[in-house]
Design a protein around this motif. Sequence first.
Motif: not given
Ligand SMILES: [Mg+2]
Length: 286
Positions: A46, A89, A166
């Motif tokens: 990330t 994410q 992500d």
């Molecule tokens: Mg991550």
Amino acid sequence: MNEAVLETIALTYRYPDGRVALTELDLCIRRGERVALLGANGSGKTTLMLNLLGLLEPGSGEIRAFGESLSRKTADLKRLRSRVGLVFQNPDSQLLSASVAEDVSFGPLNLGLAHDEVRQRVADSLAAVGMDEYAHVPAHALSFGQKKRVCIAGVLAMRPEVLLLDEPTAGLDARAVEELLAVLGDLHAQGMTVVLSTHDIDLAYAWADRAEVLKRGRLVESCEASEFATAFPRFTRHGLAHPRVAEIYNAALGAGLVPCADVEPRTHAELLGALEGEPAQAEEAS
Ligand SMILES: [Mg+2]
Ligand SMILES: Nc1ncnc2c1ncn2[C@@H]1O[C@H](COP(=O)(O)OP(=O)(O)OP(=O)(O)O)[C@@H](O)[C@H]1O
């Protein structure tokens, strides 16, 4: 070999609390590639994506986008983010507005596009992720997987050249994963560069042209699809699982149930084909 679209050179990133999340990272993403970014929790996936989009500022090293050093000027960052889309994410980091349609229209409106064009893009993107029926539903009233799909639609509506995702499949049901892969397959066929981080080793094995493995902020493995069958078993030492297709294929090979193939199966369908005596097709991985 296609030109580099995103590149990091000796990229090091340290969070304000002093934790070093990326160390001396050299990575090159080329136009048209499908790259799987792998790594255990906390390995830096990330953080890397946020750096690539200029949302975090590197401590040292360089990031290059489309052949130029990443500029921190607001106008340049805005242009970069119209060419490189990031699906976060956590969908709650991305969803802003009242309704799904408003949310997806936010990016294209920000690009200054005409309202008709925006409407069309919103409709196309929501249809691509199977969320067209939810256009007028408030984003907060969606399930986690539905939010995730809307986030993907929001980025697709920008029609970026490079798509960073992500953990796009985390929280999606099996059908949504299949649909997402079909959408990514179409976009890739149209020339889009796609980078996705994932813990789903089977997905990476089946889908990617290249795999990059991060471990504690360092790039520890980089391999092309033709090397996956020999390289992926090594990844277990970096906290990753073994791809099931490879595991079953090797067991079948060991038991003499299948002949040794020129091209190892990478997808479930190719594995079934091998078990039924059909040769795997190298280009059928999407
Ligand atoms: Mg991550
Ligand atoms: N806001 C933050 N402040 C301080 N440290 C952070 C912050 N966010 C992440 N880190 C640290 O940076 C490192 C990399 O985290 P990152 O979120 O990039 O990992 P990841 O590979 O995306 O993990 P996951 O698979 O769990 O999503 C970890 O050691 C993490 O503890």
